[in-house]
Design an enzyme around this catalytic site. Sequence first.
Site, PDB file in Angstrom:
ATOM      1  N   LYS A   1     -14.257   8.617  -3.705  1.00 31.74           N
ATOM      2  CA  LYS A   1     -15.799   9.043  -3.194  1.00 31.74           C
ATOM      3  C   LYS A   1     -16.296  10.284  -3.657  1.00 31.74           C
ATOM      4  O   LYS A   1     -17.483  10.324  -3.724  1.00 31.74           O
ATOM      5  CB  LYS A   1     -15.354   8.969  -1.392  1.00 31.74           C
ATOM      6  CG  LYS A   1     -14.969   7.626  -1.087  1.00 31.74           C
ATOM      7  CD  LYS A   1     -14.433   7.887   0.242  1.00 31.74           C
ATOM      8  CE  LYS A   1     -13.869   6.516   0.802  1.00 31.74           C
ATOM      9  NZ  LYS A   1     -12.831   6.575   1.818  1.00 31.74           N
TER      10      LYS A   1
ATOM     11  N   LYS B   1       1.356  14.223   0.851  1.00 33.26           N
ATOM     12  CA  LYS B   1      -0.063  14.768   0.259  1.00 33.26           C
ATOM     13  C   LYS B   1      -0.099  16.030  -0.068  1.00 33.26           C
ATOM     14  O   LYS B   1      -1.131  16.628  -0.616  1.00 33.26           O
ATOM     15  CB  LYS B   1      -1.033  14.181   1.370  1.00 33.26           C
ATOM     16  CG  LYS B   1      -0.993  12.720   1.483  1.00 33.26           C
ATOM     17  CD  LYS B   1      -2.149  12.338   2.441  1.00 33.26           C
ATOM     18  CE  LYS B   1      -1.905  10.503   2.775  1.00 33.26           C
ATOM     19  NZ  LYS B   1      -3.034   9.893   1.853  1.00 33.26           N
TER      20      LYS B   1
ATOM     21  N   HIS C   1       0.694  -1.164   0.088  1.00 38.10           N
ATOM     22  CA  HIS C   1      -0.141  -0.106  -0.009  1.00 38.10           C
ATOM     23  C   HIS C   1       0.788   1.339   0.069  1.00 38.10           C
ATOM     24  O   HIS C   1       0.384   2.427   0.108  1.00 38.10           O
ATOM     25  CB  HIS C   1      -0.990   0.161   1.306  1.00 38.10           C
ATOM     26  CG  HIS C   1      -2.116  -1.013   1.093  1.00 38.10           C
ATOM     27  ND1 HIS C   1      -3.336  -0.828   0.639  1.00 38.10           N
ATOM     28  CD2 HIS C   1      -1.854  -2.252   1.704  1.00 38.10           C
ATOM     29  CE1 HIS C   1      -3.850  -1.892   0.668  1.00 38.10           C
ATOM     30  NE2 HIS C   1      -3.264  -2.723   1.168  1.00 38.10           N
TER      31      HIS C   1
ATOM     32  N   THR D   1      -8.306   6.820  -2.169  1.00 46.92           N
ATOM     33  CA  THR D   1      -9.720   6.246  -2.185  1.00 46.92           C
ATOM     34  C   THR D   1     -10.467   7.537  -2.129  1.00 46.92           C
ATOM     35  O   THR D   1     -11.795   7.358  -2.403  1.00 46.92           O
ATOM     36  CB  THR D   1      -9.975   5.072  -1.305  1.00 46.92           C
ATOM     37  OG1 THR D   1      -9.671   5.334   0.001  1.00 46.92           O
ATOM     38  CG2 THR D   1      -9.390   3.912  -1.707  1.00 46.92           C
TER      39      THR D   1
ATOM     40  N   LYS E   1      -7.743  13.968   4.416  1.00 44.44           N
ATOM     41  CA  LYS E   1      -7.186  12.830   4.161  1.00 44.44           C
ATOM     42  C   LYS E   1      -6.051  12.773   5.428  1.00 44.44           C
ATOM     43  O   LYS E   1      -5.623  14.037   6.044  1.00 44.44           O
ATOM     44  CB  LYS E   1      -6.105  12.594   2.982  1.00 44.44           C
ATOM     45  CG  LYS E   1      -5.658  13.791   2.602  1.00 44.44           C
ATOM     46  CD  LYS E   1      -5.105  13.773   1.083  1.00 44.44           C
ATOM     47  CE  LYS E   1      -5.849  14.136  -0.047  1.00 44.44           C
ATOM     48  NZ  LYS E   1      -6.176  12.919  -0.659  1.00 44.44           N
ATOM     49  N   ARG E   2      -5.222  11.905   5.553  1.00 43.51           N
ATOM     50  CA  ARG E   2      -4.254  12.009   6.707  1.00 43.51           C
ATOM     51  C   ARG E   2      -3.192  12.786   6.282  1.00 43.51           C
ATOM     52  O   ARG E   2      -2.859  13.170   5.175  1.00 43.51           O
ATOM     53  CB  ARG E   2      -3.349  10.448   6.648  1.00 43.51           C
ATOM     54  CG  ARG E   2      -3.744   9.560   7.559  1.00 43.51           C
ATOM     55  CD  ARG E   2      -2.965   8.180   7.700  1.00 43.51           C
ATOM     56  NE  ARG E   2      -2.457   7.939   6.240  1.00 43.51           N
ATOM     57  CZ  ARG E   2      -1.036   7.783   6.084  1.00 43.51           C
ATOM     58  NH1 ARG E   2      -0.357   7.808   6.966  1.00 43.51           N
ATOM     59  NH2 ARG E   2      -0.798   7.540   4.924  1.00 43.51           N
TER      60      ARG E   2
END
Length: 743
Positions: free
Chosen positions: A588, A482, A294, A584, A476-477
Amino acid sequence: MNTKLLQDLKDYDAAGKDIKTQYTEISELCMKYITPERREGRRAYYLSIEYLMGRMFHNNLLELGVLEEAEKILSEKGVKISDFEEVEDAALGNGGLGRLAACFLDSAAGCAYPLDGYGIRYKYGLFKQKFENGEQAESADDWLTWGDPWSVRRENEKRVVHFADMDVTAVPYDMPIVGKSVNTLRLFYAEGSEQAQKICEYLYPADDTEEGKLLRIRQEYFLSAAAIGELAERYVRKYGRSFNRFSEYHSLQLNDTHAVMSVAEFIRLLTKDYGVSFARALDIAKHTFNYTNHTILPEALECWDYALMEKILPEIAAVFKKIQSYAVREWKRKNCTKEEIAAMSVLQGRRLSMANAAVYVGEKVNGVAAIHSELVKRNLFPVAYKYYPDKFQNVTNGITQRRWLMLCNRELSALLDKKLTPAWREDMARLETLDTTDTAEFIAVKAEKKKQLAEYILRHDGVKLLDGAIVYAQVKRLHEYKRQLMTAFAILRIYYDLKEGKLKDFHPSVFLFGAKAASGYFRAKGIIKYLNEIARLVNGDEQTNKLLQVVFVQNYNVSYAEKIVAGTDVSLQVSTAGFEASGTGNMKFMLNGAVTCGTMDGANIEIIEHAGKENNYIFGASVEEIERLKDTYDPNEILSQNADVKRVCDTLTDGTFSDGGKGYFKELHDSLTVGAHWHKPDHYFIFRDLPEYVDALIKVNRDYGDKAAFAQKQLENTAHAAFFSSDRSIAEYAEKIWNIVKK
Ligand code: 26V
């Protein structure tokens, strides 16, 4: 429709009971109608140390097919099931990996595939987050205060897990996963001495520090030994002590490397308790286990100190060592070079590489999006790929449309029912036939979901969103790759341009953030503080605050996500190309009719393939460009040439903002301009992509002016989201990896 359950609900006496009692009793009523199946034959098992389930009540009623009826019946008794939204989430996971596990279980049951899950029942889930003076404050997530009516404790199926220094009792709690079949998520709870209980106390929160490594090893072995012990025992009861047919009946999926010890435990158990030879046990393992990777971030690939493992699990450490020697023999037979053997080795000096063990033993190894699977082969395990090309697979992630559309966006679902007939609920491919030029009702639905989101944010965070604004969201985290920090810079740039009159005809915009920072991750915490300081500045500026608003919601979790994905216009997915394995959240948002403003990374690439580049806002360096840039990139050169970039970056240190003397902002500035002993400056290439990012955000803003055209882009995203259903992912796992069939 379950008429008996509906009758029970009609007969239910709610009078005079408090909401917790009502919640418990109504859930228990439903549980009477849920019977886990025990089909004969081959099954798959998902081994994961995280499951981010969210709330079960509404989901289970939906799956039982009674949600709307039950809502009516109960509201006549004065029970509003929306009040059950106060129930704590089951947040037994950190982020995407845990939520994926939950979506996969949902889809397997939804499609009647025989897949059960094994995991750990943490007493406290992912910490709760509050902001105090703009900084993250953490508290324990006591999720069991509402009880746990959706689980059943299996007292008579407990078993003992042995460590060198203690014995721990693993007590199963079964959570039924309801769909066309009823599967089981079995979570083990540790009981025994005080030290034994510690194993299940907390979800491992600091996935980025040295701290707690021993506890982590204990957690991993606890899950592995409990699951393997049980599967082996059940098999022996049925088929006897020869394990020859074990792999015919079992396929075990390792969700990242966290349960790789189950490979060693399996071999240990077979050789020690059942007299199977090591070579044979290894061979059976090779036909039983599969591994999903992952992340390609090297710091996230688990390596355990051999001596540490040996201290509490001497037999397991010894099995890994023996796997290494068998592997070396095999590699020598294949004429691998010394370097190649070193690269594939399980034992790396004094450390055990869990990923290498998983790749060697795993029958199949998969990445989670097309680009990621390529990088797994090319960059992460190139030697293993050379010698075992057939092992390597791709299964692009997915999300369950039941929670992420039908449940969280009943308005859009109803609109799709009207336009397409409800057949799309069973056959997502029908979304493709949506007439995306017919936008009026969609625009009304989006406005309604935005209104609901605004109410929710007002209630939870006390912030009133700008009316009629475009909602951009990055949830998100929190992690450097990111690039929430890049969004912070982009917002500042827009703010300064608005203030100085350089940006005209700007449609009011809200930038929404939600993220938790791992407790030991200093920079991530600095980014939260920075964004909160930006929010304070921007939201407090009378000159601009009717046009631009920044909101960082507290305690972002699955339930918050359900509100946000439905009420957002623009999904921000801006990781440095090559670093986000899949993502992911991006799916969504897409499903709920948001456009993506993002980079060509992870599953964004496939989203663009399906929904069209013209319906999304893509910018930034590609994976190839990032790879080329790596050696020559000089962020300071960009700073010296681009005054706009320099100006926003300088706000970290020029006194525009204060971090209260904590040193957060200076450290962030250094990470971008100086680097650190473990990395070069700006190693996530923020300055490379920032100017293009700002342009993309402004282009979105301009395009939004044509409401119908923009809504059409949004609908094009919904219309092409079928591929991102986890029903599709699960079907691929079933076919390519597990070899299991639907009921
Ligand atoms: C862990 C760590 C720990 C050390 C510091 C850096 C770091 C970065 C990431 C992680 C998480 C690793 C596992 C994980 O959660 N991966 C996520 O899995 C999702 C489901 O496949 C996928 O959509 C996300 O892109 C991926 O980050």
